[in-house]
Design a protein around this motif. Sequence first.
Motif, PDB file in Angstrom:
ATOM      1  N   GLU A  64      -7.075   7.135  13.073  1.00 25.86           N
ATOM      2  CA  GLU A  64      -6.074   6.525  12.192  1.00 25.86           C
ATOM      3  C   GLU A  64      -6.327   5.027  11.978  1.00 25.86           C
ATOM      4  O   GLU A  64      -5.833   4.445  11.010  1.00 25.86           O
ATOM      5  N   GLY A  65      -7.081   4.395  12.896  1.00 26.98           N
ATOM      6  CA  GLY A  65      -7.300   2.955  12.815  1.00 26.98           C
ATOM      7  C   GLY A  65      -7.952   2.509  11.512  1.00 26.98           C
ATOM      8  O   GLY A  65      -7.377   1.708  10.762  1.00 26.98           O
ATOM      9  N   PRO A  66      -9.166   2.979  11.209  1.00 23.86           N
ATOM     10  CA  PRO A  66      -9.805   2.573   9.955  1.00 23.86           C
ATOM     11  C   PRO A  66      -9.010   2.994   8.723  1.00 23.86           C
ATOM     12  O   PRO A  66      -9.012   2.284   7.714  1.00 23.86           O
ATOM     13  N   ILE A  67      -8.333   4.135   8.798  1.00 20.94           N
ATOM     14  CA  ILE A  67      -7.544   4.598   7.652  1.00 20.94           C
ATOM     15  C   ILE A  67      -6.379   3.647   7.401  1.00 20.94           C
ATOM     16  O   ILE A  67      -6.110   3.242   6.268  1.00 20.94           O
ATOM     17  N   PHE A  68      -5.684   3.269   8.489  1.00 19.20           N
ATOM     18  CA  PHE A  68      -4.578   2.322   8.359  1.00 19.20           C
ATOM     19  C   PHE A  68      -5.058   1.022   7.722  1.00 19.20           C
ATOM     20  O   PHE A  68      -4.436   0.496   6.786  1.00 19.20           O
ATOM     21  N   ASP A  69      -6.146   0.492   8.238  1.00 17.61           N
ATOM     22  CA  ASP A  69      -6.642  -0.783   7.720  1.00 17.61           C
ATOM     23  C   ASP A  69      -6.991  -0.696   6.241  1.00 17.61           C
ATOM     24  O   ASP A  69      -6.659  -1.586   5.454  1.00 17.61           O
ATOM     25  N   GLN A  70      -7.666   0.393   5.864  1.00 15.07           N
ATOM     26  CA  GLN A  70      -8.054   0.546   4.457  1.00 15.07           C
ATOM     27  C   GLN A  70      -6.826   0.619   3.553  1.00 15.07           C
ATOM     28  O   GLN A  70      -6.788  -0.020   2.489  1.00 15.07           O
ATOM     29  N   ILE A  71      -5.828   1.382   3.972  1.00 16.93           N
ATOM     30  CA  ILE A  71      -4.616   1.517   3.151  1.00 16.93           C
ATOM     31  C   ILE A  71      -3.924   0.169   3.003  1.00 16.93           C
ATOM     32  O   ILE A  71      -3.519  -0.226   1.900  1.00 16.93           O
ATOM     33  N   LEU A  72      -3.776  -0.566   4.109  1.00 17.93           N
ATOM     34  CA  LEU A  72      -3.069  -1.842   4.049  1.00 17.93           C
ATOM     35  C   LEU A  72      -3.821  -2.857   3.182  1.00 17.93           C
ATOM     36  O   LEU A  72      -3.237  -3.518   2.318  1.00 17.93           O
ATOM     37  N   VAL A  73      -5.119  -2.963   3.406  1.00 20.90           N
ATOM     38  CA  VAL A  73      -5.912  -3.942   2.650  1.00 20.90           C
ATOM     39  C   VAL A  73      -5.921  -3.604   1.163  1.00 20.90           C
ATOM     40  O   VAL A  73      -5.673  -4.458   0.304  1.00 20.90           O
ATOM     41  N   GLU A  74      -6.207  -2.339   0.833  1.00 21.33           N
ATOM     42  CA  GLU A  74      -6.289  -1.955  -0.580  1.00 21.33           C
ATOM     43  C   GLU A  74      -4.921  -2.007  -1.259  1.00 21.33           C
ATOM     44  O   GLU A  74      -4.816  -2.380  -2.427  1.00 21.33           O
ATOM     45  N   SER A  75      -3.870  -1.646  -0.531  1.00 20.56           N
ATOM     46  CA  SER A  75      -2.525  -1.696  -1.118  1.00 20.56           C
ATOM     47  C   SER A  75      -2.132  -3.130  -1.432  1.00 20.56           C
ATOM     48  O   SER A  75      -1.482  -3.406  -2.455  1.00 20.56           O
ATOM     49  N   LEU A  76      -2.520  -4.065  -0.559  1.00 17.77           N
ATOM     50  CA  LEU A  76      -2.215  -5.466  -0.820  1.00 17.77           C
ATOM     51  C   LEU A  76      -3.027  -5.979  -2.009  1.00 17.77           C
ATOM     52  O   LEU A  76      -2.492  -6.639  -2.903  1.00 17.77           O
ATOM     53  N   LYS A  77      -4.306  -5.631  -2.031  1.00 16.18           N
ATOM     54  CA  LYS A  77      -5.163  -6.068  -3.143  1.00 16.18           C
ATOM     55  C   LYS A  77      -4.611  -5.613  -4.490  1.00 16.18           C
ATOM     56  O   LYS A  77      -4.584  -6.364  -5.464  1.00 16.18           O
ATOM     57  N   GLN A  78      -4.193  -4.353  -4.529  1.00 15.10           N
ATOM     58  CA  GLN A  78      -3.784  -3.743  -5.794  1.00 15.10           C
ATOM     59  C   GLN A  78      -2.284  -3.851  -6.053  1.00 15.10           C
ATOM     60  O   GLN A  78      -1.769  -3.243  -6.977  1.00 15.10           O
ATOM     61  N   LYS A  79      -1.600  -4.628  -5.205  1.00 16.59           N
ATOM     62  CA  LYS A  79      -0.164  -4.861  -5.359  1.00 16.59           C
ATOM     63  C   LYS A  79       0.641  -3.566  -5.299  1.00 16.59           C
ATOM     64  O   LYS A  79       1.665  -3.423  -5.967  1.00 16.59           O
ATOM     65  N   ARG A  80       0.185  -2.634  -4.485  1.00 13.15           N
ATOM     66  CA  ARG A  80       0.935  -1.394  -4.258  1.00 13.15           C
ATOM     67  C   ARG A  80       1.782  -1.586  -2.995  1.00 13.15           C
ATOM     68  O   ARG A  80       1.573  -0.938  -1.972  1.00 13.15           O
ATOM     69  N   TYR A  81       2.731  -2.497  -3.083  1.00 17.51           N
ATOM     70  CA  TYR A  81       3.524  -2.854  -1.907  1.00 17.51           C
ATOM     71  C   TYR A  81       4.350  -1.672  -1.391  1.00 17.51           C
ATOM     72  O   TYR A  81       4.628  -1.564  -0.198  1.00 17.51           O
ATOM     73  N   SER A  82       4.731  -0.779  -2.285  1.00 10.37           N
ATOM     74  CA  SER A  82       5.526   0.376  -1.878  1.00 10.37           C
ATOM     75  C   SER A  82       4.759   1.241  -0.888  1.00 10.37           C
ATOM     76  O   SER A  82       5.362   1.839   0.017  1.00 10.37           O
ATOM     77  N   ASP A  83       3.439   1.333  -1.026  1.00  7.43           N
ATOM     78  CA  ASP A  83       2.644   2.124  -0.083  1.00  7.43           C
ATOM     79  C   ASP A  83       2.665   1.521   1.311  1.00  7.43           C
ATOM     80  O   ASP A  83       2.485   2.232   2.313  1.00  7.43           O
TER      81      ASP A  83
ATOM     82  N   VAL B 202       5.332  -0.409   2.564  1.00 11.87           N
ATOM     83  CA  VAL B 202       6.693  -0.311   3.109  1.00 11.87           C
ATOM     84  C   VAL B 202       7.043   1.121   3.507  1.00 11.87           C
ATOM     85  O   VAL B 202       7.821   1.343   4.441  1.00 11.87           O
ATOM     86  N   THR B 203       6.476   2.113   2.818  1.00 13.27           N
ATOM     87  CA  THR B 203       6.805   3.518   3.094  1.00 13.27           C
ATOM     88  C   THR B 203       5.761   4.201   3.968  1.00 13.27           C
ATOM     89  O   THR B 203       5.766   5.416   4.093  1.00 13.27           O
ATOM     90  N   MET B 204       4.875   3.428   4.585  1.00 14.30           N
ATOM     91  CA  MET B 204       3.850   4.023   5.434  1.00 14.30           C
ATOM     92  C   MET B 204       4.489   4.813   6.570  1.00 14.30           C
ATOM     93  O   MET B 204       5.489   4.398   7.160  1.00 14.30           O
ATOM     94  N   LYS B 205       3.909   5.950   6.900  1.00 20.06           N
ATOM     95  CA  LYS B 205       4.480   6.831   7.915  1.00 20.06           C
ATOM     96  C   LYS B 205       4.015   6.440   9.319  1.00 20.06           C
ATOM     97  O   LYS B 205       2.884   6.007   9.513  1.00 20.06           O
ATOM     98  N   SER B 206       4.898   6.634  10.286  1.00 23.00           N
ATOM     99  CA  SER B 206       4.612   6.219  11.656  1.00 23.00           C
ATOM    100  C   SER B 206       3.468   7.004  12.270  1.00 23.00           C
ATOM    101  O   SER B 206       2.788   6.498  13.165  1.00 23.00           O
ATOM    102  N   HIS B 207       3.245   8.244  11.812  1.00 29.12           N
ATOM    103  CA  HIS B 207       2.138   9.009  12.389  1.00 29.12           C
ATOM    104  C   HIS B 207       0.787   8.410  12.009  1.00 29.12           C
ATOM    105  O   HIS B 207      -0.244   8.785  12.570  1.00 29.12           O
TER     106      HIS B 207
END
Length: 478
Positions: A199-218, A220-225
């Motif tokens: 989950e580590g690399p996946i989390f990082d990729q989602i956070l970085v790309e979501s910030l780059k692309q201004k997908r802030y909702s992704d 804030v709604t990230m799942k705890s799993h």
Amino acid sequence: MSIKGIVVSPHPPILIHQIGRGEEQRAVETIKGLHKTAEFVRDVEPEVIAVVTPHGNSFSDGACILDKDHIEGDLSDFGYYDYKLGKNTSAKLMIALKDELLSSDLNYIFMKDSDAIHYRAKIKLDHGAVVPLYFIEKYYSDYEIIHITPGMMDLKDTYRFGMHLGEAIKKSGLSTLILASGDLSHCLKDSGPYSYAEEGPIFDQILVESLKQKRYSDIVTMKSHLYEPAGQCGLRSVIMALGAVDGMETNPMVYSYEGPFGVGYMTAKIEVLDEKDASLWEILANGSYGTTPDITENEDDYIRLARKSMNTWVKTGVQLRWEEYKKGLKDKKFINEVEGKRAGVFVSIHKDGQLRGCIGTISPVTQNTAKEIIRNAVEACSFDPRFPAVEPRELREIEVKVDILTEPEKVSSKEMLDPKNYGVIVKSGYRKGLLLPDLDGVDTVEEQIEIAMHKAGIQAYEDYEIYRFKVIRHQAKK
């Protein structure tokens, strides 16, 4: 416009030469990014930097704001004894934030010296604040601060806290920059501080790309799993900062991302523009982004009864009366089932895939199964000692599960057990430990017995008896 922008900064002390002693060169892109964020701070010249750091005094259910005129910190814990930093707290912004939070239902504490003594905490600049400010101070130092630690608040509550922070900044009239301090996953490599987790690399990729692309909702709604196994410490800092600019047009830029020590480091800035944008919170609050239309849609009568009991208690503090509730039921078979027998019942509640409370009875303690469900739903949502009581704002996000227990039977050997099909009770004298069947992460009989013994405080060398039982599980169909 009071909010001048956001900078996102990691905080590993090893990036400072006097601590890294050359090792910092393995993170050269991060160091370059930190200098760029510092240059951005210099260019916008904030009167206040709102420091949001995960490594202050962290509470499980609320934010901590340090309430002292002057706060100091250093890096002596990391072997750098010559560097000290002290900054004045912005009294004007603190007053505005206190006034703003009075109208909220969020949990928080403005921590004074007396509170720190009570909680055995410290009022100091932690390394999550000192490391990013170390780089900023090279370019700009004419600012006051406020120091906030999000704790382990729910992600949406963290965003709402950020919205209140944004309103307080606006009311104060002070030009303010928000520093979101945090590292990303600590589980990128086995050689890192924690073992590798996929989950580590996946989390990082989602956070970085979501910030780059201004997908802030992704974000804030990230799942705890995803974010829990990733072993990160920066998610809530970023979310709180984003909440502060809710409804504002922004322009994000990621300067760098790398993970040289098995930990993800991202540096970024978010410029705040004059234009107004749609409020992300309005989308989230209306449930129109990435959520199921109705979490209760596929629940049966057992779950509905438990949910009604929970909702009634949380909203009114009054226990649901079965005699009144059943008047609105049409299924006479269900009424006969729950009134016609007594059984032990467990009620489990989950939020975002994580346990939020679970209380039950091995043997019945009330008149019938209906009243057992009502009783244990109240216990699960408000009196499980592992969790704070459920609050009204959480109710729409809570999933409910009801387990009806069969009569326990004593077993003579472990071969009679099966963690998928049977729950287990371990008993020694007056102590009993119970574990329900078919739980995630419990795959063997040995694990099942060990957990049940631990719950009861029974040691392996003691004499004990083992019982098994089955459950009739009621949970919403996906």
